[in-house]
Design a protein around this motif. Structure first.
Motif, PDB file in Angstrom:
ATOM      1  N   SER B  97      -0.976  -7.887  -5.770  1.00 52.47           N
ATOM      2  CA  SER B  97      -1.044  -7.059  -6.969  1.00 52.47           C
ATOM      3  C   SER B  97       0.056  -6.033  -6.825  1.00 52.47           C
ATOM      4  O   SER B  97       0.001  -5.176  -5.956  1.00 52.47           O
ATOM      5  CB  SER B  97      -2.403  -6.372  -7.078  1.00 52.47           C
ATOM      6  OG  SER B  97      -2.370  -5.514  -8.201  1.00 52.47           O
ATOM      7  N   ALA B  98       1.085  -6.149  -7.642  1.00 55.84           N
ATOM      8  CA  ALA B  98       2.246  -5.263  -7.480  1.00 55.84           C
ATOM      9  C   ALA B  98       2.195  -4.096  -8.464  1.00 55.84           C
ATOM     10  O   ALA B  98       3.184  -3.400  -8.637  1.00 55.84           O
ATOM     11  CB  ALA B  98       3.542  -6.048  -7.619  1.00 55.84           C
ATOM     12  N   VAL B 190       0.487  11.627   2.736  1.00 56.78           N
ATOM     13  CA  VAL B 190       0.859  10.961   1.494  1.00 56.78           C
ATOM     14  C   VAL B 190       1.807   9.843   1.887  1.00 56.78           C
ATOM     15  O   VAL B 190       2.824  10.086   2.527  1.00 56.78           O
ATOM     16  CB  VAL B 190       1.587  11.918   0.524  1.00 56.78           C
ATOM     17  CG1 VAL B 190       1.891  11.204  -0.785  1.00 56.78           C
ATOM     18  CG2 VAL B 190       0.750  13.157   0.269  1.00 56.78           C
ATOM     19  N   SER B 191       1.433   8.602   1.548  1.00 59.57           N
ATOM     20  CA  SER B 191       2.342   7.482   1.832  1.00 59.57           C
ATOM     21  C   SER B 191       3.042   7.117   0.539  1.00 59.57           C
ATOM     22  O   SER B 191       2.493   7.295  -0.553  1.00 59.57           O
ATOM     23  CB  SER B 191       1.557   6.287   2.364  1.00 59.57           C
ATOM     24  OG  SER B 191       0.659   5.812   1.380  1.00 59.57           O
ATOM     25  N   GLU B 192       4.268   6.617   0.675  1.00 61.09           N
ATOM     26  CA  GLU B 192       5.066   6.319  -0.519  1.00 61.09           C
ATOM     27  C   GLU B 192       5.803   4.995  -0.351  1.00 61.09           C
ATOM     28  O   GLU B 192       6.368   4.730   0.707  1.00 61.09           O
ATOM     29  CB  GLU B 192       6.082   7.442  -0.752  1.00 61.09           C
ATOM     30  CG  GLU B 192       6.864   7.327  -2.046  1.00 61.09           C
ATOM     31  CD  GLU B 192       7.763   8.545  -2.233  1.00 61.09           C
ATOM     32  OE1 GLU B 192       7.360   9.481  -2.947  1.00 61.09           O
ATOM     33  OE2 GLU B 192       8.852   8.572  -1.630  1.00 61.09           O
ATOM     34  N   GLY B 193       5.778   4.181  -1.393  1.00 60.66           N
ATOM     35  CA  GLY B 193       6.449   2.892  -1.380  1.00 60.66           C
ATOM     36  C   GLY B 193       7.832   2.962  -1.993  1.00 60.66           C
ATOM     37  O   GLY B 193       8.200   3.965  -2.607  1.00 60.66           O
ATOM     38  N   ASP B 194       8.599   1.885  -1.866  1.00 60.62           N
ATOM     39  CA  ASP B 194       9.992   1.872  -2.308  1.00 60.62           C
ATOM     40  C   ASP B 194      10.201   0.973  -3.525  1.00 60.62           C
ATOM     41  O   ASP B 194      11.319   0.576  -3.817  1.00 60.62           O
ATOM     42  CB  ASP B 194      10.892   1.411  -1.149  1.00 60.62           C
ATOM     43  CG  ASP B 194      12.309   1.935  -1.306  1.00 60.62           C
ATOM     44  OD1 ASP B 194      12.541   2.796  -2.174  1.00 60.62           O
ATOM     45  OD2 ASP B 194      13.184   1.461  -0.556  1.00 60.62           O
ATOM     46  N   GLU B 195       9.115   0.645  -4.242  1.00 60.50           N
ATOM     47  CA  GLU B 195       9.302  -0.109  -5.480  1.00 60.50           C
ATOM     48  C   GLU B 195       9.815   0.840  -6.556  1.00 60.50           C
ATOM     49  O   GLU B 195       9.900   2.051  -6.321  1.00 60.50           O
ATOM     50  CB  GLU B 195       8.000  -0.790  -5.908  1.00 60.50           C
ATOM     51  CG  GLU B 195       6.893   0.123  -6.402  1.00 60.50           C
ATOM     52  CD  GLU B 195       5.996   0.615  -5.277  1.00 60.50           C
ATOM     53  OE1 GLU B 195       6.535   1.134  -4.277  1.00 60.50           O
ATOM     54  OE2 GLU B 195       4.767   0.503  -5.418  1.00 60.50           O
ATOM     55  N   ALA B 240      -7.475  -2.093  -0.714  1.00 66.20           N
ATOM     56  CA  ALA B 240      -6.118  -2.440  -0.263  1.00 66.20           C
ATOM     57  C   ALA B 240      -5.031  -1.543  -0.843  1.00 66.20           C
ATOM     58  O   ALA B 240      -3.919  -1.522  -0.328  1.00 66.20           O
ATOM     59  CB  ALA B 240      -5.812  -3.905  -0.575  1.00 66.20           C
ATOM     60  N   ILE B 241      -5.341  -0.798  -1.893  1.00 68.09           N
ATOM     61  CA  ILE B 241      -4.296   0.056  -2.475  1.00 68.09           C
ATOM     62  C   ILE B 241      -3.843   1.140  -1.495  1.00 68.09           C
ATOM     63  O   ILE B 241      -2.762   1.700  -1.628  1.00 68.09           O
ATOM     64  CB  ILE B 241      -4.755   0.684  -3.803  1.00 68.09           C
ATOM     65  CG1 ILE B 241      -3.564   1.331  -4.511  1.00 68.09           C
ATOM     66  CG2 ILE B 241      -5.913   1.642  -3.594  1.00 68.09           C
ATOM     67  CD1 ILE B 241      -3.793   1.642  -5.940  1.00 68.09           C
ATOM     68  N   TYR B 242      -4.656   1.422  -0.463  1.00 68.18           N
ATOM     69  CA  TYR B 242      -4.233   2.379   0.559  1.00 68.18           C
ATOM     70  C   TYR B 242      -3.122   1.810   1.452  1.00 68.18           C
ATOM     71  O   TYR B 242      -2.398   2.549   2.103  1.00 68.18           O
ATOM     72  CB  TYR B 242      -5.417   2.784   1.451  1.00 68.18           C
ATOM     73  CG  TYR B 242      -6.394   3.709   0.764  1.00 68.18           C
ATOM     74  CD1 TYR B 242      -6.244   5.086   0.833  1.00 68.18           C
ATOM     75  CD2 TYR B 242      -7.462   3.208   0.037  1.00 68.18           C
ATOM     76  CE1 TYR B 242      -7.129   5.940   0.204  1.00 68.18           C
ATOM     77  CE2 TYR B 242      -8.359   4.053  -0.604  1.00 68.18           C
ATOM     78  CZ  TYR B 242      -8.186   5.413  -0.515  1.00 68.18           C
ATOM     79  OH  TYR B 242      -9.058   6.257  -1.147  1.00 68.18           O
ATOM     80  N   SER B 243      -3.047   0.473   1.525  1.00 66.85           N
ATOM     81  CA  SER B 243      -2.093  -0.164   2.441  1.00 66.85           C
ATOM     82  C   SER B 243      -0.728  -0.259   1.774  1.00 66.85           C
ATOM     83  O   SER B 243      -0.301  -1.314   1.334  1.00 66.85           O
ATOM     84  CB  SER B 243      -2.606  -1.552   2.839  1.00 66.85           C
ATOM     85  OG  SER B 243      -3.757  -1.423   3.633  1.00 66.85           O
ATOM     86  N   MET B 244      -0.046   0.868   1.707  1.00 66.76           N
ATOM     87  CA  MET B 244       1.203   0.999   0.964  1.00 66.76           C
ATOM     88  C   MET B 244       2.247  -0.043   1.366  1.00 66.76           C
ATOM     89  O   MET B 244       2.591  -0.160   2.538  1.00 66.76           O
ATOM     90  CB  MET B 244       1.774   2.404   1.193  1.00 66.76           C
ATOM     91  CG  MET B 244       2.989   2.740   0.362  1.00 66.76           C
ATOM     92  SD  MET B 244       2.659   2.659  -1.413  1.00 66.76           S
ATOM     93  CE  MET B 244       1.424   3.958  -1.591  1.00 66.76           C
ATOM     94  N   LYS B 245       2.748  -0.767   0.370  1.00 71.30           N
ATOM     95  CA  LYS B 245       3.799  -1.757   0.630  1.00 71.30           C
ATOM     96  C   LYS B 245       5.168  -1.104   0.515  1.00 71.30           C
ATOM     97  O   LYS B 245       5.319  -0.054  -0.097  1.00 71.30           O
ATOM     98  CB  LYS B 245       3.678  -2.901  -0.378  1.00 71.30           C
ATOM     99  CG  LYS B 245       2.411  -3.708  -0.179  1.00 71.30           C
ATOM    100  CD  LYS B 245       2.375  -4.950  -1.042  1.00 71.30           C
ATOM    101  CE  LYS B 245       1.982  -4.617  -2.454  1.00 71.30           C
ATOM    102  NZ  LYS B 245       1.672  -5.847  -3.226  1.00 71.30           N
ATOM    103  N   TRP B 246       6.183  -1.740   1.106  1.00 71.56           N
ATOM    104  CA  TRP B 246       7.577  -1.272   1.042  1.00 71.56           C
ATOM    105  C   TRP B 246       7.644   0.196   1.471  1.00 71.56           C
ATOM    106  O   TRP B 246       8.320   1.030   0.859  1.00 71.56           O
ATOM    107  CB  TRP B 246       8.125  -1.469  -0.385  1.00 71.56           C
ATOM    108  CG  TRP B 246       7.814  -2.821  -0.911  1.00 71.56           C
ATOM    109  CD1 TRP B 246       8.243  -4.011  -0.389  1.00 71.56           C
ATOM    110  CD2 TRP B 246       6.964  -3.177  -2.022  1.00 71.56           C
ATOM    111  NE1 TRP B 246       7.722  -5.062  -1.115  1.00 71.56           N
ATOM    112  CE2 TRP B 246       6.949  -4.581  -2.116  1.00 71.56           C
ATOM    113  CE3 TRP B 246       6.222  -2.435  -2.955  1.00 71.56           C
ATOM    114  CZ2 TRP B 246       6.205  -5.258  -3.087  1.00 71.56           C
ATOM    115  CZ3 TRP B 246       5.509  -3.098  -3.924  1.00 71.56           C
ATOM    116  CH2 TRP B 246       5.504  -4.493  -3.984  1.00 71.56           C
TER     117      TRP B 246
END
Lengths: 180, 416
Positions: B97-98, B190-195, B240-246
């Motif tokens: 889920s992106a 605070v985690s942050e993704g690179d999308e 799973a939304i806590y498991s930050m991608k990128w």
């Protein structure tokens, strides 16, 4: 900008010094410069500590909204294929969001779609002011800036449980689990 | 910078066209009967990167998220649990889920992870540096909080296909934070993704120090692009939304930062509204026989399925083959690991009569998977409201999934 250019050699020198500072146990990684941290750090918390300089009013935001946002969110923020922005009945800024700083944070990082991160600080303040005005939270002439925005009392501010700061513990049952 | 941006746009555009073609290809492949695909791949072409048999055609299916699809950015796919074997999900079949963004095309040489905020020593790591640090491999599931029994789920892929289990390899985030030196008063990150939308999510520090991984490996190879390449968080047991991608940034803070996904989505918004929901509750589902499948004849079968819980390890799975009148303990096929899928099996002789199959699990905390009625009662709503999504708080529904078996052997979603 020119001022920064003049500063550049000094900063480079400074960063040469801090580059030596690596992680203490493994000696890996490097220390980011203040500039790097500032450039990366777009997360704005409820206290608004990270909000940059700049300001904007709903009046200024109106034209910007029509140009950048209305195509997806509709002319009044209640139509269009994107989530509703105005009104009490759904999870909008007005009915749901507890902090005004989150509006700034989200517009700044993620809007408009396909041009994320393209708005200036003034533009983000103006659009934030416009949404607050459309949700009847501020006046049309109220200027939003780093000082005024965190002070906005959102209608749903107390609609949530207090933040469970660090209440999580390993092995803690889920708060709404059904035990036999 | 502008040229770079334009190039990126063009890349994304062409990528989208390619993705469209790929979707078309998937569609036609799944419509074919097994083995009807093109002639065998010459064995020389399979040497560099192996392929599965042309007779195996289990694929991910698309989600029908209308909001994201309206912007041409839907990249949501479900894992085909009905074909699952054992506890590991092949990376190529991991659900995605992106959140309406394209999986970014990240050059690992360029990628950096910054750790800053309430730390003594802010740090930037390259991927190469991260890989030099002590690492661990752990088997954890990742489940979307929207994964639940519903009317619309005809198959277990549609109802429960947003969970998958992988061996994740990476550096414990606690190690990185010890290197940075967390200051007193810090309670969250605070985690942050690179999308494109740079998604953020706040995570309590106690969880971070417990078992959160900064992962670069998935099932023995680099994390797949749509699952977070080159770097992602794995926050086991949490939605799973806590498991930050990128993953690009970790900011240590004193309080949750409440980004978009924390105040307008993924909240518990009934009268007990809360910013955060953490663990997913104990859940199990029978993957065979399951909706859309067909038993060819009466006789012997192994009923099998998966159980998992955000509370830890699965201790027990019970199965009913008579619609809940009687229950028998299923066999847990080890390993039954903490915060991982656990496979269960039970021998069954089908007598050819109509019946309903159920499973329910118990985790190491003693939490038992509820029936739909029990779950609804807890929330002060009716089962109907949950199933039609009119009840808020329906996220995290971990109620029991019933599969009905008709006399002709066809299996269907028996939620009512």
């Amino acid at each position: 900008m020119r001022f920064l250019n003049l500063l550049a050699p000094v900063l480079t020198l400074a960063s040469c010094v801090v580059v030596l500072a690596q992680s203490p146990t493994y000696g890996l990684g490097r220390t980011p410069s203040e500039q790097e941290i500032l450039a990366w750090d777009i997360a704005v918390g409820p206290e608004g500590k990270e909000l940059p300089a700049g300001s904007g009013t709903a009046k200024e935001g109106e034209a910007l909204y029509a140009r950048k946002c209305a195509a997806c969110h509709g002319p009044t923020g209640t139509e269009g294929k994107a989530p509703r922005l105005v009104g009490r009945q759904t999870r909008t800024v007005g009915s749901y969001w507890p902090f005004a700083t989150s509006i700034w944070d989200y517009i700044n990082r993620a809007m408009p779609i396909y041009q994320e991160g393209s708005l200036s600080a003034d533009e983000v303040y103006a659009l934030t002011a416009f949404l607050l005005f459309k949700n009847a939270i501020i006046q049309e002439s109220d200027a939003m800036d780093a000082e005024s925005l965190p002070k906005i009392q959102m209608p749903n501010r107390n609609g949530y449980q207090p933040p469970p700061v660090s209440e999580w513990k390993p092995g803690m049952p889920r708060p709404f689990e059904i035990l036999p | 910078m502008d040229t770079k941006k334009q190039n990126r746009r063009r890349f994304l555009k062409e990528g989208a066209a390619l993705a469209g073609m790929a979707v078309g290809a998937i569609g036609s492949a799944s419509a074919q009967t097994p083995g009807a695909e093109a002639s065998p791949v010459p064995y020389r072409d399979r040497r560099a990167y192996g392929r599965r048999s042309r007779f195996v055609n289990s694929v991910r299916t698309n989600d029908d998220d209308a909001t994201h699809a309206a912007f041409g950015r839907s990249f949501n796919v479900y894992t085909p649990l009905q074909d699952s074997i054992g506890i590991i999900t092949p990376s190529s079949l991991h659900w995605v889920s992106a959140h309406g963004y394209e999986p970014p095309d990240i050059d690992p040489q360029e990628h950096r992870l910054m750790i800053h905020g309430m730390v003594d020593r802010p740090l930037i790591f390259t991927l190469e540096e991260l890989k030099r640090l002590p690492f661990v491999s752990r088997i954890y599931y990742l489940e979307c909080q929207a994964n639940r029994p519903e009317y619309k789920g005809e198959t277990v892929q549609q109802s429960h296909g947003k969970t998958a289990c992988s061996e994740w390899t990476g550096v414990p985030l606690s190690l990185l934070l010890q290197e940075a030196g967390v200051q007193s008063g810090a309670g969250w990150i605070v985690s942050e993704g690179d999308e494109a939308g740079k998604m953020t999510k706040s995570i309590p520090m106690a969880k971070v120090m417990e078992d959160v991984l900064v992962a670069y490996g998935q099932n023995g190879e680099p994390v797949r692009p749509e699952n977070g390449y080159p770097l992602r968080l794995v926050v086991p047991g949490f939605e799973a939304i806590y498991s930050m991608k990128w993953l690009r940034r970790i900011k240590v803070v004193d309080r949750p930062y409440l980004g978009y996904k924390e105040i307008s989505r993924y909240t518990r918004d009934d009268s007990r509204s809360s910013w955060f929901q953490f663990e997913m509750g104990p859940k199990s589902v029978i993957t065979f026989p399951s909706g859309g499948q067909r038993l060819p004849s009466r006789g012997y079968y192994q009923i099998t399925g998966l159980a998992w819980s955000g509370g830890g390890a699965i201790r027990r799975v019970e199965v009913s083959t008579d619609g809940g009148r009687t229950w028998k303990d299923a066999e847990l096929q080890g390993p039954a690991l903490r915060l991982a899928h656990t496979r269960f099996n039970m021998a069954w002789k089908w007598n050819g009569e109509q019946t309903v199959l159920l499973s329910r699990c118990t985790d190491e905390l003693g939490q038992v998977q509820p029936s739909l009625a029990e779950f609804a009662r807890f929330w002060g709503a009716t089962s109907e409201q949950f199933l039609s999504r009119s009840a808020r708080g329906a996220g995290h529904s971990n109620s029991i999934q019933p599969w009905g078996v008709n006399r002709d052997g066809s299996v269907y979603n028996a939620i009512s």
